[in-house]
Scaffold this motif. Structure first.
Motif, PDB file in Angstrom:
ATOM      1  N   ASN A 177       0.826  -1.207   0.000  1.00 20.33           N
ATOM      2  CA  ASN A 177       0.000   0.000   0.000  1.00 20.33           C
ATOM      3  C   ASN A 177       0.861   1.257   0.000  1.00 20.33           C
ATOM      4  N   ILE A 213       2.445   1.782  -3.519  1.00 19.44           N
ATOM      5  CA  ILE A 213       1.452   2.073  -4.556  1.00 19.44           C
ATOM      6  C   ILE A 213       0.790   3.433  -4.310  1.00 19.44           C
ATOM      7  N   GLU A 214       0.385   3.698  -3.059  1.00 23.06           N
ATOM      8  CA  GLU A 214      -0.360   4.908  -2.751  1.00 23.06           C
ATOM      9  C   GLU A 214       0.526   6.155  -2.640  1.00 23.06           C
ATOM     10  N   ALA A 265       4.235   6.200  -3.452  1.00 26.73           N
ATOM     11  CA  ALA A 265       5.325   6.305  -4.430  1.00 26.73           C
ATOM     12  C   ALA A 265       4.913   5.894  -5.838  1.00 26.73           C
ATOM     13  N   ASN A 266       3.646   5.493  -6.027  1.00 23.78           N
ATOM     14  CA  ASN A 266       3.122   5.144  -7.356  1.00 23.78           C
ATOM     15  C   ASN A 266       3.930   4.056  -8.068  1.00 23.78           C
ATOM     16  N   ASP A 268       4.789   0.517  -9.899  1.00 16.76           N
ATOM     17  CA  ASP A 268       4.121  -0.490 -10.714  1.00 16.76           C
ATOM     18  C   ASP A 268       4.848  -1.820 -10.518  1.00 16.76           C
ATOM     19  N   ASP A 327       8.680  -1.582 -10.676  1.00 17.16           N
ATOM     20  CA  ASP A 327       9.286  -0.924  -9.514  1.00 17.16           C
ATOM     21  C   ASP A 327       9.346  -1.855  -8.310  1.00 17.16           C
ATOM     22  N   ASN A 341       9.997   8.066  -2.203  1.00 15.82           N
ATOM     23  CA  ASN A 341      10.276   8.038  -3.637  1.00 15.82           C
ATOM     24  C   ASN A 341      11.117   6.809  -3.926  1.00 15.82           C
ATOM     25  N   GLU A 374      -3.084  -5.210  -6.119  1.00 14.59           N
ATOM     26  CA  GLU A 374      -3.245  -4.756  -7.500  1.00 14.59           C
ATOM     27  C   GLU A 374      -4.497  -5.332  -8.157  1.00 14.59           C
TER      28      GLU A 374
END
Length: 411
Positions: free
Chosen positions: A42, A45-46, A48-49, A51, A54, A104, A240
């Motif tokens: 979470n 994904i929430e 540091a965005n 995918d 990554d 990040n 996901e």
């Protein structure tokens, strides 16, 4: 810190004995590591965005210290294993506490590297101490109880997350800081209050790679490759594909831990009763079926209930891996426990360095193929487990040992 021969430990107060220290460390480590794992998907994904690529790179970086666990051999020349294990716990705790300060990709990879050094060096030393401090007759049962203790500590951490996350609108930083500082504090107290236990057999402090341990090395390599797929992608799939929130992921982990707490002591007893060969054959056959079913979730659109059930079963079957430890304890030279633990962790993480990142790219185009590959790896492990003799011992490391001429050396 006072040095105490292991033979004199039994006259110490119960709370200052080596087995108690093993249990305290078994409880302290998961408080940080389990919290980091529960929030990780979470968080990345929430915040540091991330995918699939990554997350693959993150786990590749996380496994590099495992690949370099052989460095423990160098460190124990200057530092006792017990001290190194506790210092590693402190590093794990502090790095976990700082995780949310770096939202990040570069920052997360850096702090993950630090926490991973603490985790993997602790695990390497911990395995060595377990095999040195526990006698062979009791080892499977005690290892089962240690596994249950770790599950119980993790359950407490997860329970607090589930109860407080939404009720108090917690932030990632608050939870990471709390969990990390608890682990670090417990490790500092262990350094202060436990004597240093001197094992009866001095450990070899040079690189050890023995031909007669080849099956153990092969099983470790396959275990590391196979487990990476589960650690990296099983939980990621729940977020996901099925949109799990933090409290839902943690709730799944909690249910898994309750099952492990109940079953782990039974696993230890089963290994003691039926032997390492049968235990590992059962584990690998079960994991092959489970990973194949994971692939079916993507191929046939099977639902979240099955996915969650497979996740729980996956954890239970992985608990049988303690049989791999006791298999080596039975075939290994007592002086080889520390260096071989380091070598085994390095071998275990060879595939871990490149698999997460490479499979992250595969995940982007064919998630089911990742789990089909894991099922194939489990089948290879099953074939290797069939080579374990019913009663392993020095000189009887594999089923091929009986073919060795009586005059031939075991090495």
């Amino acid at each position: 810190m006072r040095t105490l021969p292991l033979s004199e430990a039994r006259v110490q107060p119960v709370w200052r004995r080596p087995v108690v220290l093993l249990f305290v460390m078994a409880a302290a480590m998961p408080i940080s590591f389990a919290t980091w794992s529960a929030l990780l998907n979470n968080f990345v994904i929430e915040v540091a965005n991330f995918d699939g690529s990554d997350i693959g790179w993150l786990h590749t970086v996380r496994e590099i210290p495992g690949f370099l666990a052989i460095g423990v051999i160098l460190l124990i020349r200057f530092m006792r294993e017990q001290v190194l294990g506790l210092v590693s716990l402190i590093l794990l705790g502090v790095a976990t506490a700082l995780t949310a300060w770096f939202p990040n990709l570069a920052g997360i990879l850096t702090i993950t590297m630090l926490s991973s050094i603490g985790f993997h060096y602790y695990e390497t030393v911990n395995q060595s101490l377990q095999l040195q401090w526990l006698d062979k007759a009791r080892a499977p049962r005690v290892l089962g109880w240690l596994l249950a203790t770790g599950s119980a500590a993790t359950l407490v951490a997860y329970g607090l997350i589930v109860v407080t996350w939404r009720a108090y609108d917690l932030q990632f930083n608050t939870v990471y800081m709390t969990a990390g500082l608890v682990t670090a504090t417990v490790a500092v107290l262990c350094l202060a209050f436990f004597p240093q236990f001197e094992s009866p057999t001095p450990q070899v402090k040079t690189f050890v790679l023995r031909r007669r341990y080849w099956l153990y090395y092969a099983l470790q390599f396959m275990a590391g490759a196979r487990r990476q797929i589960f650690v990296v992608f099983a939980g990621f799939m729940m977020v996901e594909r099925f949109g799990f929130d933090v409290h839902q992921v943690t709730g799944l982990f909690m249910f898994t831990l309750v099952a492990n707490m109940a079953i782990a002591p039974l696993i230890g007893s089963a290994v003691s009763r039926f032997g390492e060969r049968r235990a590992l054959i059962f584990e690998y056959a079960g994991l092959a079926l489970i990973f194949a079913a994971y692939g079916g979730i993507y191929l046939f659109g099977w639902g979240v209930v099955l996915a969650a059930g497979l996740y729980v079963l996956d954890h239970i079957f992985f608990g049988l891996a303690l049989a791999l430890k006791t298999y080596f304890q039975k075939i290994g030279d007592p002086a080889d426990m520390a260096p071989t633990a380091a070598v085994a962790f390095t071998i275990n993480h060879i595939a871990a360095v490149f698999l997460p990142a490479s499979l992250g790219y595969l995940w982007l185009v064919a998630p089911q193929a990742v789990f089909v590959l894991a099922a194939g790896m489990a089948c290879v492990s099953l074939g290797l487990a069939l080579l374990i003799p019913r009663h392993p011992s020095p000189g009887n490391e594999t089923v091929f040992a009986r073919l060795r001429p009586a005059s031939a050396p075991a090495e």
